[in-house]
Design a protein around this motif. Structure first.
Motif, PDB file in Angstrom:
ATOM      1  N   ILE A   6      -4.859  -3.163   7.369  1.00  0.00           N
ATOM      2  CA  ILE A   6      -4.231  -1.522   6.782  1.00  0.00           C
ATOM      3  C   ILE A   6      -3.732  -2.092   6.072  1.00  0.00           C
ATOM      4  O   ILE A   6      -3.167  -2.461   5.811  1.00  0.00           O
ATOM      5  N   ALA A   7      -3.820  -1.962   4.376  1.00  0.00           N
ATOM      6  CA  ALA A   7      -3.554  -2.711   3.412  1.00  0.00           C
ATOM      7  C   ALA A   7      -3.723  -1.348   2.182  1.00  0.00           C
ATOM      8  O   ALA A   7      -5.021  -1.065   1.520  1.00  0.00           O
ATOM      9  N   PHE A   8      -2.412  -0.649   1.743  1.00  0.00           N
ATOM     10  CA  PHE A   8      -2.664  -0.221   0.482  1.00  0.00           C
ATOM     11  C   PHE A   8      -1.152  -0.516  -0.071  1.00  0.00           C
ATOM     12  O   PHE A   8      -0.706  -1.080   0.454  1.00  0.00           O
ATOM     13  N   PRO A   9      -1.438  -0.241  -1.350  1.00  0.00           N
ATOM     14  CA  PRO A   9      -0.025  -0.987  -1.883  1.00  0.00           C
ATOM     15  C   PRO A   9       1.325   0.197  -1.802  1.00  0.00           C
ATOM     16  O   PRO A   9       2.289  -0.444  -2.098  1.00  0.00           O
ATOM     17  N   LYS A  10       1.062   1.866  -0.849  1.00  0.00           N
ATOM     18  CA  LYS A  10       2.100   2.553  -1.276  1.00  0.00           C
ATOM     19  C   LYS A  10       2.196   2.227   0.750  1.00  0.00           C
ATOM     20  O   LYS A  10       1.422   2.355   1.691  1.00  0.00           O
ATOM     21  N   LYS A  11       3.102   1.609   1.393  1.00  0.00           N
ATOM     22  CA  LYS A  11       3.881   1.716   2.422  1.00  0.00           C
ATOM     23  C   LYS A  11       3.137   2.657   3.412  1.00  0.00           C
ATOM     24  O   LYS A  11       2.831   2.849   4.428  1.00  0.00           O
ATOM     25  N   GLU A  12       3.955   3.490   2.789  1.00  0.00           N
ATOM     26  CA  GLU A  12       4.405   5.144   3.314  1.00  0.00           C
ATOM     27  C   GLU A  12       2.276   5.377   3.988  1.00  0.00           C
ATOM     28  O   GLU A  12       1.900   6.076   4.585  1.00  0.00           O
ATOM     29  N   VAL A  13       1.439   5.157   2.656  1.00  0.00           N
ATOM     30  CA  VAL A  13      -0.043   5.483   3.508  1.00  0.00           C
ATOM     31  C   VAL A  13      -0.435   4.777   4.091  1.00  0.00           C
ATOM     32  O   VAL A  13      -0.921   5.640   4.747  1.00  0.00           O
ATOM     33  N   THR A  34      -0.043  -5.630  -0.404  1.00  0.00           N
ATOM     34  CA  THR A  34      -0.984  -6.313  -1.030  1.00  0.00           C
ATOM     35  C   THR A  34      -2.588  -6.438  -0.716  1.00  0.00           C
ATOM     36  O   THR A  34      -2.907  -7.258   0.702  1.00  0.00           O
ATOM     37  N   GLY A  35      -2.603  -7.990  -1.827  1.00  0.00           N
ATOM     38  CA  GLY A  35      -4.460  -8.126  -1.518  1.00  0.00           C
ATOM     39  C   GLY A  35      -4.681  -9.167  -0.436  1.00  0.00           C
ATOM     40  O   GLY A  35      -4.808  -9.714   0.857  1.00  0.00           O
ATOM     41  N   ALA A  36      -3.225 -10.453  -1.206  1.00  0.00           N
ATOM     42  CA  ALA A  36      -3.032 -11.295  -0.714  1.00  0.00           C
ATOM     43  C   ALA A  36      -2.818 -11.424   0.882  1.00  0.00           C
ATOM     44  O   ALA A  36      -3.819 -12.580   1.490  1.00  0.00           O
ATOM     45  N   SER A  37      -1.588 -10.936   1.200  1.00  0.00           N
ATOM     46  CA  SER A  37      -1.306  -9.903   2.761  1.00  0.00           C
ATOM     47  C   SER A  37      -2.174  -9.796   2.990  1.00  0.00           C
ATOM     48  O   SER A  37      -2.303  -9.924   4.472  1.00  0.00           O
ATOM     49  N   ALA A  38      -3.290  -9.735   2.558  1.00  0.00           N
ATOM     50  CA  ALA A  38      -4.172  -8.966   3.978  1.00  0.00           C
ATOM     51  C   ALA A  38      -5.086  -9.471   4.092  1.00  0.00           C
ATOM     52  O   ALA A  38      -5.805  -9.711   5.387  1.00  0.00           O
ATOM     53  N   LEU A  39      -5.527 -10.338   2.673  1.00  0.00           N
ATOM     54  CA  LEU A  39      -6.891 -11.380   3.353  1.00  0.00           C
ATOM     55  C   LEU A  39      -5.898 -12.112   4.807  1.00  0.00           C
ATOM     56  O   LEU A  39      -6.477 -12.979   5.014  1.00  0.00           O
ATOM     57  N   SER A  40      -4.701 -12.931   4.446  1.00  0.00           N
ATOM     58  CA  SER A  40      -4.137 -13.429   5.186  1.00  0.00           C
ATOM     59  C   SER A  40      -3.759 -13.156   6.648  1.00  0.00           C
ATOM     60  O   SER A  40      -4.266 -13.640   7.568  1.00  0.00           O
ATOM     61  N   SER A  41      -3.372 -11.090   6.617  1.00  0.00           N
ATOM     62  CA  SER A  41      -3.684 -10.784   8.551  1.00  0.00           C
ATOM     63  C   SER A  41      -5.424 -11.137   8.591  1.00  0.00           C
ATOM     64  O   SER A  41      -5.241 -11.511  10.040  1.00  0.00           O
ATOM     65  N   MET A  42      -5.777 -11.548   7.890  1.00  0.00           N
ATOM     66  CA  MET A  42      -7.514 -11.192   8.293  1.00  0.00           C
ATOM     67  C   MET A  42      -7.763 -12.362   8.919  1.00  0.00           C
ATOM     68  O   MET A  42      -8.858 -12.633   9.866  1.00  0.00           O
ATOM     69  N   ASN A  43      -7.489 -13.427   8.549  1.00  0.00           N
ATOM     70  CA  ASN A  43      -7.775 -14.656   8.349  1.00  0.00           C
ATOM     71  C   ASN A  43      -7.541 -14.816  10.091  1.00  0.00           C
ATOM     72  O   ASN A  43      -5.887 -14.937  10.117  1.00  0.00           O
ATOM     73  N   GLY A  44      -8.235 -15.760  10.536  1.00  0.00           N
ATOM     74  CA  GLY A  44      -7.889 -16.174  12.121  1.00  0.00           C
ATOM     75  C   GLY A  44      -8.435 -14.738  12.665  1.00  0.00           C
ATOM     76  O   GLY A  44      -8.221 -15.222  14.022  1.00  0.00           O
ATOM     77  N   ASP A  58      -1.587  -7.547  -6.818  1.00  0.00           N
ATOM     78  CA  ASP A  58      -2.324  -8.695  -6.811  1.00  0.00           C
ATOM     79  C   ASP A  58      -4.030  -8.977  -7.031  1.00  0.00           C
ATOM     80  O   ASP A  58      -4.246  -9.582  -7.548  1.00  0.00           O
ATOM     81  N   MET A  59      -4.466  -7.401  -6.778  1.00  0.00           N
ATOM     82  CA  MET A  59      -5.984  -7.775  -6.752  1.00  0.00           C
ATOM     83  C   MET A  59      -6.949  -6.495  -6.454  1.00  0.00           C
ATOM     84  O   MET A  59      -5.718  -5.463  -6.541  1.00  0.00           O
ATOM     85  N   MET A  60      -7.810  -6.131  -6.706  1.00  0.00           N
ATOM     86  CA  MET A  60      -8.557  -5.235  -6.812  1.00  0.00           C
ATOM     87  C   MET A  60      -9.007  -5.635  -4.996  1.00  0.00           C
ATOM     88  O   MET A  60      -9.931  -6.180  -4.272  1.00  0.00           O
ATOM     89  N   TYR A  61      -9.575  -3.691  -4.699  1.00  0.00           N
ATOM     90  CA  TYR A  61     -10.831  -3.803  -3.688  1.00  0.00           C
ATOM     91  C   TYR A  61     -11.648  -5.344  -3.438  1.00  0.00           C
ATOM     92  O   TYR A  61     -12.200  -5.397  -2.630  1.00  0.00           O
ATOM     93  N   SER A  62     -12.077  -4.766  -4.645  1.00  0.00           N
ATOM     94  CA  SER A  62     -13.601  -6.037  -4.728  1.00  0.00           C
ATOM     95  C   SER A  62     -13.039  -6.676  -5.196  1.00  0.00           C
ATOM     96  O   SER A  62     -13.876  -7.857  -4.122  1.00  0.00           O
ATOM     97  N   GLU A  63     -12.775  -7.431  -5.028  1.00  0.00           N
ATOM     98  CA  GLU A  63     -11.306  -9.018  -4.184  1.00  0.00           C
ATOM     99  C   GLU A  63     -11.584  -9.592  -3.309  1.00  0.00           C
ATOM    100  O   GLU A  63     -11.929 -10.346  -2.098  1.00  0.00           O
ATOM    101  N   ILE A  64     -10.741  -8.057  -2.830  1.00  0.00           N
ATOM    102  CA  ILE A  64     -10.194  -8.405  -1.163  1.00  0.00           C
ATOM    103  C   ILE A  64     -11.815  -8.754  -0.064  1.00  0.00           C
ATOM    104  O   ILE A  64     -11.898  -9.605   0.545  1.00  0.00           O
TER     105      ILE A  64
END
Length: 183
Positions: A6-13, A34-44, A58-64
């Motif tokens: 789950i990736a949202f700029p607001k932690k509460e959401v 953040t987008g970078a931490s979402a991508l990092s979480s998905m790797n592996g 740091d990025m839009m959903y399209s970059e993720i």
């Protein structure tokens, strides 16, 4: 059960969605803001679903979407105006305000799709290397020459011995070759 990020700029959401999914029996693998931490979480991770918002610091959903592993599917949750992509592979979208039953039905459908894809991948025959194919062919040739088998009979013989002994086809072929060359 597949991985859910789950990736949202607001932690509460993100935590609210995580709570909804947890109450319905889903396990959330990671939460990111953040987008970078979402991508990092998905790797592996093998396969899974990323549930995310439209814009991050740091990025839009399209970059993720562009950089996420191909085995993942994205569930975009955004305003109706923000949802532009309609027919994109591995991308589903829900508009705000979010309805809990729509979220759960969509996640269930995506989870089912991923599980079905995983089963299809497992059912695919393994691609053998050239050396492995040559070893199987040699074992068949030995059986055909020594026992007068047709190629099909030799293949069935190797399969049967493999199943009876609980070994792989290649290991059985290797045993046949070692036994026949020792004689």
């Amino acid at each position: 059960m597949n991985n859910i990020v789950i990736a949202f700029p607001k932690k509460e959401v993100a935590n609210s969605i995580k709570k909804i999914l947890a109450q319905s029996g889903y396990t959330v693998t990671a939460v990111a803001n953040t987008g970078a931490s979402a991508l990092s979480s998905m790797n592996g991770l093998n396969m899974g679903i990323i549930i995310c918002g439209y814009r991050f610091s740091d990025m839009m959903y399209s970059e993720i979407y562009e950089y996420m592993p191909k085995e993942f599917q994205m569930l975009l949750i955004a305003s109706a105006a923000g949802i532009m992509e309609k027919n994109v592979d591995n991308l589903m979208s829900l508009s705000m305000p979010l309805k809990v039953h729509e979220l759960l039905q969509t996640v269930e459908m995506m989870d089912y799709t991923i599980t079905r894809r995983r089963k299809k991948l497992r059912q695919r025959p393994k691609v053998r290397s050239k050396e492995d194919q040559e070893m199987l062919s040699s074992a068949k040739a030995v059986l055909m020459e020594r026992n007068g088998f047709s190629e099909e009979e030799a293949h069935r013989y190797i399969q049967k011995r493999s199943m009876d002994n609980g070994t792989g086809l290649l290991e059985t072929a290797q045993m046949i070759l070692s036994l026949m060359t020792d004689v």
